[in-house]
Design an enzyme around this catalytic site. Structure first.
Site, PDB file in Angstrom:
ATOM      1  N   VAL A 118      97.925 -42.263 113.004  1.00  0.00           N
ATOM      2  CA  VAL A 118      97.762 -42.577 111.594  1.00  0.00           C
ATOM      3  C   VAL A 118      98.063 -44.061 111.406  1.00  0.00           C
ATOM      4  O   VAL A 118      99.103 -44.557 111.850  1.00  0.00           O
ATOM      5  CB  VAL A 118      98.697 -41.735 110.711  1.00  0.00           C
ATOM      6  CG1 VAL A 118      98.475 -42.072 109.250  1.00  0.00           C
ATOM      7  CG2 VAL A 118      98.476 -40.267 110.938  1.00  0.00           C
ATOM      8  N   LYS A 134      93.661 -41.620 109.275  1.00  0.00           N
ATOM      9  CA  LYS A 134      93.972 -40.758 110.410  1.00  0.00           C
ATOM     10  C   LYS A 134      92.807 -40.783 111.375  1.00  0.00           C
ATOM     11  O   LYS A 134      91.675 -40.503 111.015  1.00  0.00           O
ATOM     12  CB  LYS A 134      94.194 -39.346 109.870  1.00  0.00           C
ATOM     13  CG  LYS A 134      94.716 -38.363 110.856  1.00  0.00           C
ATOM     14  CD  LYS A 134      95.338 -37.218 110.086  1.00  0.00           C
ATOM     15  CE  LYS A 134      95.201 -35.917 110.818  1.00  0.00           C
ATOM     16  NZ  LYS A 134      95.748 -34.804 110.062  1.00  0.00           N
ATOM     17  N   GLY A 187     100.614 -38.186 116.633  1.00  0.00           N
ATOM     18  CA  GLY A 187     100.870 -36.757 116.780  1.00  0.00           C
ATOM     19  C   GLY A 187      99.856 -36.157 117.713  1.00  0.00           C
ATOM     20  O   GLY A 187      99.103 -36.887 118.356  1.00  0.00           O
ATOM     21  N   ASP A 194     101.448 -25.104 109.641  1.00  0.00           N
ATOM     22  CA  ASP A 194     102.365 -26.031 110.304  1.00  0.00           C
ATOM     23  C   ASP A 194     103.312 -26.621 109.261  1.00  0.00           C
ATOM     24  O   ASP A 194     103.455 -27.841 109.146  1.00  0.00           O
ATOM     25  CB  ASP A 194     101.593 -27.118 111.056  1.00  0.00           C
ATOM     26  CG  ASP A 194     102.423 -27.787 112.139  1.00  0.00           C
ATOM     27  OD1 ASP A 194     103.546 -27.300 112.396  1.00  0.00           O
ATOM     28  OD2 ASP A 194     101.966 -28.778 112.721  1.00  0.00           O
ATOM     29  N   LEU A 253     101.371 -45.890 111.677  1.00  0.00           N
ATOM     30  CA  LEU A 253     102.400 -45.233 110.870  1.00  0.00           C
ATOM     31  C   LEU A 253     102.992 -44.047 111.617  1.00  0.00           C
ATOM     32  O   LEU A 253     104.128 -43.673 111.409  1.00  0.00           O
ATOM     33  CB  LEU A 253     101.795 -44.721 109.560  1.00  0.00           C
ATOM     34  CG  LEU A 253     101.307 -45.762 108.566  1.00  0.00           C
ATOM     35  CD1 LEU A 253     100.547 -45.078 107.437  1.00  0.00           C
ATOM     36  CD2 LEU A 253     102.476 -46.548 108.000  1.00  0.00           C
ATOM     37  N   GLY A 254     102.201 -43.449 112.486  1.00  0.00           N
ATOM     38  CA  GLY A 254     102.704 -42.287 113.223  1.00  0.00           C
ATOM     39  C   GLY A 254     101.681 -41.802 114.228  1.00  0.00           C
ATOM     40  O   GLY A 254     100.520 -42.179 114.174  1.00  0.00           O
ATOM     41  N   GLY A 292      96.284 -37.357 116.981  1.00  0.00           N
ATOM     42  CA  GLY A 292      95.857 -38.739 117.131  1.00  0.00           C
ATOM     43  C   GLY A 292      96.817 -39.678 116.441  1.00  0.00           C
ATOM     44  O   GLY A 292      98.025 -39.474 116.489  1.00  0.00           O
TER      45      GLY A 292
END
Ligand code: NAG
Ligand code: NAG
Ligand code: NAG
Ligand code: NAG
Ligand code: NAG
Ligand code: NAG
Ligand code: NAG
Length: 759
Positions: free
Chosen positions: A441, A455, A436, A552, A433-434, A439
């Site tokens: 997801v 995650k 960053g 963040d 899914l993503g 790490g």
């Protein structure tokens, strides 16, 4: 973040030994032999130009006009350039080409006025080259941020910031954010623009650092030195000393496809290698035991190994295609090789062979045993360390919490590694899914058909584990409808994994900046999402048992569920602040464009840093502009600054997204603009608290439009616009978004934007 941890290096040492002992040579960079096409110039000044490259534009000396090298003999000595560009070549190897750097600088006076500046804008579009990942974006300076981005093929913005308050804070040869910072570049990059911006225009550091510098170049050729900070010739020096490394490849297809075509470039006794840049293309290498230029007919030639006699003195050497053989003379036996069993007299054959075989087997098993033991001990030590670390970070506390069924934690489950593997189809690519800094997801489907987000930390590194545990601890203390819910975690795998409810509608960032693909995100929804997010942050700051600072806050950390309800996520960097402390000193952490300048300068973390970042999100919601934009003029590059200046200069309504002007009421927009302006105050003290922000947004949200108000306001808006900017009401109908030409690539953004440095 880009540097290999010294511990990791240490870890690999035995492996390296093993490789060396087993006599496996590590791949080394080879020079292409100097063959050029017959009748062609072979050198331009000192640069040897081998085929498939060739000197002269359209001279026919290269494999294709793309590989032509322009030898400009108007200068003395002549200079070789990549065809149709002004990139001067310094070296050509069998897989890379090095060109001279184009470093950029930005210099200031004592009072912060820019005296000289340039940017780097390099493009390899329609060339066979791309920027190699051996290059790093490097910034040298004490008050500098680089913004680095690309819009061909890969659309992204990233960068890093380099700060320091005084010279004594800086460490020589260390490029980790103090006086110098570096970020990686993605594979297969074809163009980029790098610019410098500054928070305080060097006014605090001018005495020892009047200029900031940025360049992209071979990481191995640059070592940061303290004196670089006030070396006027730094830019010129870097241009000369730190080349930019380019990967090259022939064509745009794979070897398999190229082999079928008539113009396949690999000649006899060579093999084809696919380029690993992701752009397609291939190169050729000589087979083992062969040498020469694999692109020039008839191809690679056999190496006569017998020339430097590799055989025992009692053996004769015979060269064979691709290899050689040694045969022991009469009365001797063995393989005859100097690096093998050599030749031994026949009489002593049996015991000698037995002895040597026995010895080698013995040595090998000893070695394997020692290596195994080493890794075993290391592993156990690591496990012990992890346990200790886990305890230090409240892991045990966490387990206790989880096993005792109190405090809203009933729903937090401990998953097994197998369960999660199954749920993600063994971490399949299509479940990502993503990505960053933390790490990956993944999307997971549990046996009961529930969809979850999982995650997983990419590298098992202590600071990342700490972030994970931190996130668990924080999330188990939080129960709020606008904070993403943690369903459980998995502690038994190599890396801890966290399991969340799956939020289906992506991030607020996507909804603000990607429209065209996604339907327009209406103002009333934006306002509701802002109020919800503010409420959740206010709750974190005050209502929870111990205040939590998110650290963040950004639009890509605000997720939207199926009913477009906001859910704050990513608590990896968050901090719990004991009630008796109002500020803590930490590593500066956050994302470019959202980071509170006061925190950035002082590293004193307070709740007001979240307020600042939230102000940037508000500005984003109202203007539809990204927090940092490369394509914009200097004034507009940083959204926060641009927003403040626009309000100050009474140009506020001109920077709003036109459709929002139509959908919101003037009073409401003005009030929210004011609110964002107060959030963006450079002094933390003067910013409102998150609670005040949330309350104000909630009350403004209630200030709903009635048909007659809307009409009145539209007229008023028009009058105001007409008066202030001379823009006509046509503006309302325009949906053009110029900044869509550079879209932030969220993966890279969060990967490289999160720069951590110690204070
Ligand atoms: C420079 O290059 C051109 C074309 O390649 C050639 O005709 C000319 O003689 C060269 N001049 C010198 C001084 O080498
Ligand atoms: C970079 O160069 C290209 C082509 O030379 C140009 O189109 C583009 O606008 C430049 N970008 C910037 C930010 O100056
Ligand atoms: C920094 O310099 C730029 C350009 O000269 C100017 O627009 C900006 O206001 C300055 N910022 C500060 C904080 O002095
Ligand atoms: C850097 O190089 C440029 C062009 O070669 C030259 O004009 C300038 O004086 C040099 N600057 C320094 C500080 O050496
Ligand atoms: C690959 O190269 C061929 C020939 O140079 C060209 O016709 C084709 O359009 C290229 N394909 C891509 C995807 O760039
Ligand atoms: C490869 O090299 C061998 C020996 O050097 C030679 O006989 C053979 O023809 C070469 N193969 C090709 C395809 O050129
Ligand atoms: C990047 O942006 C350009 C210009 O908007 C667009 O043509 C291109 O398709 C984009 N590339 C990707 C990979 O999104």
């Amino acid at each position: 973040m880009t540097l290999m941890h010294p511990k990791l290096l240490l870890h690999h040492t035995p492996l390296l030994f093993l490789l060396l002992l087993l006599n496996l040579s590590l791949p080394l960079a080879h020079h292409l032999p100097s063959n050029s096409k017959p009748g062609c110039q072979t050198k331009c000044a000192n640069l040897i130009v081998p085929y498939p490259f060739g000197i002269g534009i359209n001279s026919g000396c290269s494999i294709s006009p793309l590989f032509d090298i322009n030898c400009d003999n108007s200068s003395i000595p002549p200079k070789p350039f990549i065809t149709t560009t002004n990139y001067e070549i310094v070296h050509i190897s069998d897989n890379q080409v090095r060109v001279k750097n184009l470093a950029a600088a930005r210099c200031y006076t004592e009072s912060g006025i820019v005296t000289r500046q340039n940017i780097i804008n390099m493009s390899l579009a329609s060339t066979p080259y791309s920027f190699s990942t051996s290059n790093k974006v490097t910034v040298v300076g004490c008050d500098d941020i680089s913004v680095f981005g690309s819009d061909i093929g890969k659309n992204f913005t990233s960068g890093c910031f380099s700060v320091c308050a005084k010279k004594s804070d800086i460490t020589d040869r260390s490029c980790t954010g103090i006086g110098c910072c570096q970020v990686a570049i993605p594979k297969g990059l074809k163009n980029f623009v790098a610019v410098l911006i500054s928070t305080f225009n060097h006014t605090w550091v001018h005495s020892f650092n009047p200029c900031g510098y940025v360049f992209v170049g071979d990481e191995e050729r640059f070592q940061f030195r303290i004196w670089d900070l006030d070396d006027e010739s730094f830019q010129n020096r870097t241009t000369q000393d730190v080349p930019v490394v380019l990967d090259w490849a022939i064509g745009n297809g794979t070897c398999d496809r190229a082999k079928k075509s008539a113009d396949f470039a690999c000649r006899g006794n060579s093999s084809c290698v696919d380029s690993d840049t992701g752009l397609g293309g291939y190169r050729c290498n000589c087979l083992e035991g062969y040498e020469g230029n694999p692109y020039v007919s008839p191809g690679c030639t056999d190496i006569d190994e017998c020339e430097n006699n590799p055989c025992d003195k009692h053996a004769t050497c015979t060269n064979t295609p691709g290899s050689y053989s040694c045969s022991c003379s009469n009365g001797y036996s063995g393989d005859g090789r100097k690096d093998g069993l050599r030749c031994t007299a026949v009489k002593s054959q049996f015991p000698a062979i037995k002895f040597s075989i026995g010895l080698s087997v013995g040595l090998l098993s000893l070695f394997i045993g020692v290596t195994w033991l080493y890794f075993g001990i290391k592993k156990r030590k690591l496990a012990r360390m992890r346990e200790k670390f886990f305890q230090q970070n409240g892991g045990l506390l966490l387990k206790q919490h989880m096993s005792s069924n109190n405090g809203g934690l009933e729903s937090t489950k401990i998953f097994s590694a197998d369960e999660l593997e199954k749920a993600t189809n063994n971490y399949a690519e299509d479940r990502i899914l993503g990505r960053g800094g933390y790490g990956m997801v993944y999307q997971g489907i549990l046996p009961d058909r529930r969809v979850v987000a999982i995650k997983k930390s990419m590298i098992m590194d202590q600071s990342q584990i700490e972030q994970f545990i931190n996130e668990v601890i924080i999330l188990t203390q939080v129960n709020h409808r606008n904070v993403v819910k943690l369903l459980g975690c998995c502690l038994e795998s190599e890396v801890p994994m966290l399991v969340y409810e799956f939020i289906s509608n992506g991030t607020l960032y996507h909804h603000i900046h990607n429209y065209g693909e996604i339907s327009w995100f209406a103002w009333k929804d934006r306002l509701r999402v802002a109020a919800e997010a503010a409420g959740a942050l206010a709750y974190l700051h005050s209502a929870a048992s111990m205040p939590i600072i998110h650290r963040d806050v950004k639009s890509s950390n605000i997720l939207l569920d199926d009913s477009y309800t906001a859910k704050i996520s990513d608590f990896g960097a968050s901090r719990l602040v004991p009630l008796d402390q109002t500020q803590v000193t930490t590593l500066v952490q956050g994302t470019l464009g959202y980071l509170d300048p006061e925190y950035f300068q002082t590293s004193q973390l307070t709740e007001k840093s979240d307020v600042y970042s939230f102000g940037v999100v508000l500005a984003e919601l109202m203007t539809g502009k990204t927090p940092l934009s490369l394509t914009k003029s200097e004034e507009e590059r940083n959204l926060a600054t641009y927003f403040i200046i626009s309000i100050k200069e009474n140009r506020f309504f001109q920077i709003l997204e036109p459709r929002i002007l139509r959908e919101g009421t003037l009073e409401q927009l003005q009030a929210i603009g004011e609110l964002a302006n107060r959030c963006l105050n450079l002094k933390g003290e003067e910013r409102p608290t998150m609670k005040e922000v949330a309350m104000e947004l909630e009350s403004l949200r209630r200030y709903t439009k009635h048909p007659w108000i809307q009409q009145e306001n539209t007229e008023e808006n028009e009058a105001l616009l007409g008066e202030q900017s001379g823009l006509s009401s046509d503006l309302y109908a325009i949906n053009v978004r110029p900044e869509s030409s550079i879209r932030t690539y969220p993966a890279l953004d969060s990967l490289d934007g999160n720069v951590i440095y110690p204070r």
